[in-house]
Design a protein around this motif. Structure first.
Motif, mmCIF file in Angstrom:
data_model
loop_
_atom_site.group_PDB
_atom_site.id
_atom_site.type_symbol
_atom_site.label_atom_id
_atom_site.label_comp_id
_atom_site.label_asym_id
_atom_site.label_seq_id
_atom_site.Cartn_x
_atom_site.Cartn_y
_atom_site.Cartn_z
ATOM 1 N N GLN A 174 -8.230 0.934 -5.464
ATOM 2 C CA GLN A 174 -7.731 2.268 -5.815
ATOM 3 C C GLN A 174 -6.784 2.205 -7.019
ATOM 4 O O GLN A 174 -6.872 3.024 -7.920
ATOM 5 C CB GLN A 174 -6.994 2.857 -4.606
ATOM 6 C CG GLN A 174 -6.371 4.210 -4.889
ATOM 7 C CD GLN A 174 -5.822 4.871 -3.620
ATOM 8 O OE1 GLN A 174 -5.795 4.267 -2.542
ATOM 9 N NE2 GLN A 174 -5.418 6.108 -3.757
ATOM 10 N N SER A 209 -7.086 8.911 7.196
ATOM 11 C CA SER A 209 -6.089 7.875 7.010
ATOM 12 C C SER A 209 -5.745 7.248 8.363
ATOM 13 O O SER A 209 -5.581 7.959 9.345
ATOM 14 C CB SER A 209 -4.851 8.493 6.369
ATOM 15 O OG SER A 209 -3.912 7.511 6.094
ATOM 16 N N SER A 224 -9.675 0.532 5.513
ATOM 17 C CA SER A 224 -9.187 -0.597 4.691
ATOM 18 C C SER A 224 -9.349 -1.905 5.437
ATOM 19 O O SER A 224 -9.784 -2.904 4.860
ATOM 20 C CB SER A 224 -7.703 -0.455 4.358
ATOM 21 O OG SER A 224 -7.468 0.745 3.736
ATOM 22 N N GLU A 278 -8.677 -9.831 5.391
ATOM 23 C CA GLU A 278 -8.182 -9.759 6.766
ATOM 24 C C GLU A 278 -9.073 -10.651 7.622
ATOM 25 O O GLU A 278 -10.302 -10.658 7.438
ATOM 26 C CB GLU A 278 -8.262 -8.330 7.328
ATOM 27 C CG GLU A 278 -7.345 -7.324 6.679
ATOM 28 C CD GLU A 278 -5.862 -7.522 6.987
ATOM 29 O OE1 GLU A 278 -5.519 -8.390 7.822
ATOM 30 O OE2 GLU A 278 -5.063 -6.811 6.359
HETATM 31 P P1 ADP Z 1 -4.452 3.053 2.871
HETATM 32 O O1 ADP Z 1 -4.186 3.587 1.511
HETATM 33 O O2 ADP Z 1 -5.748 2.327 3.006
HETATM 34 O O3 ADP Z 1 -4.253 4.030 3.992
HETATM 35 P P2 ADP Z 1 -1.881 2.097 3.473
HETATM 36 O O4 ADP Z 1 -1.159 2.710 2.306
HETATM 37 O O5 ADP Z 1 -1.813 2.699 4.816
HETATM 38 O O6 ADP Z 1 -3.401 1.893 3.072
HETATM 39 O O7 ADP Z 1 -1.443 0.578 3.598
HETATM 40 C C1 ADP Z 1 -1.136 -0.224 2.474
HETATM 41 C C2 ADP Z 1 -0.887 -1.650 2.957
HETATM 42 O O8 ADP Z 1 -0.015 -1.662 4.072
HETATM 43 C C3 ADP Z 1 -2.179 -2.330 3.432
HETATM 44 O O9 ADP Z 1 -2.177 -3.664 2.967
HETATM 45 C C4 ADP Z 1 -2.108 -2.291 4.944
HETATM 46 O O10 ADP Z 1 -2.743 -3.429 5.524
HETATM 47 C C5 ADP Z 1 -0.621 -2.301 5.205
HETATM 48 N N1 ADP Z 1 -0.294 -1.507 6.403
HETATM 49 C C6 ADP Z 1 -0.797 -0.330 6.772
HETATM 50 N N2 ADP Z 1 -0.303 0.085 7.938
HETATM 51 C C7 ADP Z 1 0.585 -0.860 8.329
HETATM 52 C C8 ADP Z 1 1.412 -1.030 9.473
HETATM 53 N N3 ADP Z 1 1.466 -0.142 10.467
HETATM 54 N N4 ADP Z 1 2.185 -2.144 9.541
HETATM 55 C C9 ADP Z 1 2.146 -3.038 8.561
HETATM 56 N N5 ADP Z 1 1.363 -2.952 7.454
HETATM 57 C C10 ADP Z 1 0.586 -1.884 7.344
#
Ligand code: ADP
Ligand code: ADP
Length: 232
Positions: A89, A40, A45, A55
């Motif tokens: 997902q 993670s 992503s 993106e």
């Molecule tokens: P994943 O399940 O791929 O790890 P996350 O749950 O971490 O994804 O992220 C979900 C959403 O939040 C995505 O659209 C991602 O781009 C955004 N995101 C992740 N990390 C951050 C961050 N530090 N600041 C802002 N948005 C974020």
């Protein structure tokens, strides 16, 4: 089919820079099932979302089927996205539409005639094994059935590439296997190139031809599943 050249993505949040991807070089061949695995926060992503410009890369190029998608106009990108299907997902289905309605949606957007849509939706419902659920709503389906709808919708317009974003991570192990079998079947029948991201090693071992391990925004290892994950 896909060539990534020196890709970099830096997020700017509250005056801070977060380097999500750097020095990413990749070549994925036509018909291949290519996996990207990592912890993670590794950048998976971000990388897969760059493959359809959800993106925007900070720098570098992504060539898909001889076209650099980082240099397309909005209109050109809208056309190009028809070649690039994606599954998620959490499925991202339209809750107010039936299975049939969800699968028809991208065909309606593409301007297909009603009779042709009905015919194509029938084919797709058959292909993913949802004949008995055609008129059900997402809330009435199991997780595996929802992902089957997601897959049918993603391939409705005959894309050349299918992007899978943690496509089995919300599913139990048995359902995961059935979805992976379906993806392999589609890969064989349609010759579709597939890119999937996951944090699950079992998924990679089951389905992928080659795999990249991504760590802190960089490719740490790249090779066949046998090369990377077989015991010495
Ligand atoms: P994943 O399940 O791929 O790890 P996350 O749950 O971490 O994804 O992220 C979900 C959403 O939040 C995505 O659209 C991602 O781009 C955004 N995101 C992740 N990390 C951050 C961050 N530090 N600041 C802002 N948005 C974020
Ligand atoms: P993964 O999918 O492997 O969990 P992500 O691509 O979601 O990794 O995230 C990679 C890095 O970029 C993480 O440090 C995450 O917090 C950050 N990030 C992701 N999306 C955003 C965003 N929209 N804004 C700021 N930072 C983000």
């Amino acid at each position: 089919m896909i060539k990534v050249d020196n890709l970099q993505k830096v997020y700017q949040t509250n005056g801070k820079s977060i380097v999500a991807l750097e020095n990413i070089d990749l070549e994925i061949t036509q018909g291949e099932i290519f996996g990207i695995i990592g912890y993670s926060g590794a950048g998976k992503s971000t990388l897969i979302r760059c493959f359809n410009m959800l993106e925007t890369p900070t720098s570098g190029n992504i060539i898909i089927d001889n076209q650099d998608i980082t240099r397309l106009s909005t209109t050109q990108l809208r056309e190009k996205r028809k070649e690039i299907g994606m599954i998620f997902q959490h499925f991202n289905l339209l809750s107010a539409r039936t299975v049939r309605g969800n699968i028809a949606y991208p065909l309606e957007i593409a301007g297909m005639k009603k009779a042709d849509i009905n015919k194509r939706v029938d084919e797709l419902i058959h292909l993913v094994g949802l004949t008995n659920q055609a008129d059900s709503y997402p809330a009435q389906l199991s997780g595996g059935q929802k992902q089957r709808v997601g897959i049918a919708r993603a391939i409705a317009n005959n894309p050349k590439v299918l992007l899978c974003d943690e496509a089995t991570s919300a599913l139990d192990p048995k359902t995961t296997l059935s979805i992976l079998e379906l993806l392999k079947d589609i890969n064989r029948r349609l010759g579709l190139t597939m890119v999937l991201i996951t944090h699950e090693m079992e998924v990679i071992k089951n389905i992928c031809d080659r795999v990249a391990v991504i760590d802190q925004g960089q490719i740490a290892e790249l090779g066949t599943v046998l090369q990377l994950f077989s015991q010495p």
